[in-house]
Design a protein around this motif. Structure first.
Motif, PDB file in Angstrom:
ATOM      1  N   ILE A  20     -18.681 -35.212  16.619  1.00 42.16           N
ATOM      2  CA  ILE A  20     -18.492 -34.349  16.311  1.00 42.16           C
ATOM      3  C   ILE A  20     -17.190 -34.178  16.722  1.00 42.16           C
ATOM      4  N   THR A  21     -16.701 -33.965  17.898  1.00 42.70           N
ATOM      5  CA  THR A  21     -15.302 -33.945  18.596  1.00 42.70           C
ATOM      6  C   THR A  21     -14.470 -33.659  17.526  1.00 42.70           C
ATOM      7  N   SER A  34     -17.709 -40.009  25.107  1.00 43.05           N
ATOM      8  CA  SER A  34     -17.438 -40.159  23.921  1.00 43.05           C
ATOM      9  C   SER A  34     -16.289 -40.147  22.985  1.00 43.05           C
ATOM     10  N   ALA A  35     -15.587 -38.022  23.800  1.00 41.73           N
ATOM     11  CA  ALA A  35     -14.932 -37.409  22.850  1.00 41.73           C
ATOM     12  C   ALA A  35     -13.561 -38.778  23.036  1.00 41.73           C
ATOM     13  N   ASN A  64     -23.121 -33.474  29.258  1.00 42.11           N
ATOM     14  CA  ASN A  64     -22.083 -33.872  29.005  1.00 42.11           C
ATOM     15  C   ASN A  64     -20.991 -34.980  29.799  1.00 42.11           C
ATOM     16  N   ASN A 111     -21.123 -36.113  26.716  1.00 40.84           N
ATOM     17  CA  ASN A 111     -19.767 -35.577  25.749  1.00 40.84           C
ATOM     18  C   ASN A 111     -18.276 -36.299  25.924  1.00 40.84           C
ATOM     19  N   ASN A 134     -25.366 -22.777  18.471  1.00 43.32           N
ATOM     20  CA  ASN A 134     -24.283 -23.108  17.975  1.00 43.32           C
ATOM     21  C   ASN A 134     -24.588 -22.665  16.771  1.00 43.32           C
ATOM     22  N   PHE A 178     -21.640 -36.537  20.534  1.00 43.36           N
ATOM     23  CA  PHE A 178     -20.589 -36.089  20.293  1.00 43.36           C
ATOM     24  C   PHE A 178     -18.812 -36.628  20.288  1.00 43.36           C
ATOM     25  N   PHE A 229     -19.622 -23.530  23.828  1.00 39.49           N
ATOM     26  CA  PHE A 229     -18.519 -24.142  22.889  1.00 39.49           C
ATOM     27  C   PHE A 229     -17.372 -22.947  22.097  1.00 39.49           C
TER      28      PHE A 229
END
Length: 402
Positions: A219-220, A339-340, A333, A336, A140, A216, A20
């Motif tokens: 959050i992305t 969804s991004a 992943n 992630n 994080n 994500f 990250f």
């Protein structure tokens, strides 16, 4: 909890940091190599794809290697990848270093989950898995902000050198604290592959992709959402991500604790609440305090699903869980990345910076539906047929009526 879990958590801390921290250092890396920010973003995409592909690849290559030795080899690969990144003379070499480091990610968490579960009593397996993943969540809160700060003020190469040093510490911890756990006798690659014929294993992985993907999706795009919608200053995004990380730490520990008591109910609650909170984020994103609270809740509810999902895969792939466990890490992943991409599509379509929250809510709700379906199938399979319940009856010929 045994001390060996500390060694696994340290390794997870280093892996979480390197995954990250690059997001906060893209401008510095892009400037040094003379590439655009979108091109530098390939360092994020390349890492994610490396995790998805590396999880099964490295696990298959390690099927004949004792688990402790394999964990040590994976940490050595992680160290090598980060050292390559730290001294990379060109962007292409930097990308290679990122991919090399990512190859260790999925297999380390996959094999580490199996090892963690074997180190404790059956009633504490999810808690042990959560303890290992604590390293990832703490990364994080501590590793990523500090790594970003160091990279911005001293140089991003120093950040990756420090991450490589963390990998050395994790390697030494595994060598010193993790007991010898030889590969179970009679388990071969075909047994590991057979787990993917199990509908419950596939359903658990689909829940992983959709459920954690929901997190994500939001959050992305937290930076433009918080600055353009909530009205935060650009510098506030760092501490908002720290709030997200704190939520992850708490949710991970709570998820591990309650998954050992009631795994499926824990999934129902966490996935259902996550869908609701993500939907509400479209409203709370317009208020600074409400937005900050929501960010922490998303981190908590999102990571509350991790220990039960990982344990669900281990339970359903019993007898040959290593490959399934590693592939499930890749599924996180994959969620992630998916969804991004979906979140970016709805923003590009003109629905606004809060629209990815609706995508996340829909993904989490879909994961909840799969959880109910999985439980229903499990109950159906647990009910014996009349013939199995009464063998004597099954042996009697049926009467024939004209």
């Amino acid at each position: 909890m045994p001390l060996a879990l500390l060694a696994l958590a340290i390794g997870a801390f280093g892996i979480g940091t390197t995954e990250f921290v690059i997001m906060g250092l893209l401008p510095e890396v892009a400037g040094d190599f003379g590439v655009s920010i979108p091109t530098a973003g390939l360092l994020v995409t390349g890492y994610a794809l490396g995790v998805v592909l590396g999880a099964p690849l490295m696990t298959v290559l390690g099927t004949k290697v004792p688990r402790k030795r394999m964990l040590m080899l994976l940490m050595a690969l992680f160290v090598a990848g980060n050292l390559v990144s730290a001294v990379a003379p060109s962007f292409a070499v930097m990308l290679i270093g990122r991919v090399v480091a990512s190859l260790a990610h999925g297999a380390f968490f996959g094999i580490g989950s199996v090892v963690a579960a074997e180190l404790v009593a059956p009633s504490k397996k999810a808690g042990a898995i959560a303890m290992m993943f604590t390293g990832l969540t703490v990364a994080n809160v501590v590793g990523v902000p500090l790594g970003t700060l160091v990279g911005q003020h001293v140089g991003w190469r120093v950040t990756f050198a420090i991450v490589a040093a963390l990998g050395v510490v994790g390697l030494a911890g595994v060598a010193r604290l993790v007991p010898e756990l030889p590969k179970p006798e009679g388990v071969h690659l075909r047994h590991e592959l057979a787990a993917f014929k199990n509908t419950q294993v596939l359903l658990a992985m689909a829940m992983t992709v959709l459920g954690f993907g929901g997190v994500f999706a939001a959050i992305t795009y937290i930076a433009p959402m918080m600055t353009h919608v909530a009205g935060f200053a650009d510098g506030s995004v760092t501490w908002l991500l720290v709030l997200f990380g704190l939520g992850m730490v708490g949710g991970n520990l709570v998820g591990g604790r309650f998954a050992d008591r009631a795994l499926m109910p824990m999934l129902y609650v966490s996935l259902g609440a996550l869908a609701v909170v993500l939907a509400l984020f479209t409203v709370t994103a317009h208020n600074k305090i409400a937005a900050a609270v929501t960010v922490a809740l998303i981190g908590a509810l999102g990571f509350a699903t991790v220990p039960p999902l990982q344990k669900r895969v281990l339970d359903q792939a019993h007898g040959a869980p290593t490959l399934a466990s590693a592939v499930n890490i890749g599924a996180f992943n994959l969620g992630n990345a998916l969804s991004a991409w979906l979140g970016g599509m709805v923003i590009a379509a003109g629905f606004g910076y809060t629209s990815p929250n609706w995508v996340g809510a829909a993904l989490a709700a879909a994961a909840l539906v799969l959880a109910f379906l999985s439980a229903a199938l499990e109950r159906r399979d647990a009910v014996p047929s009349p013939a199995a319940a009464d063998p004597a009856r099954a042996a009697r010929p049926e009467s024939v009526h004209p």
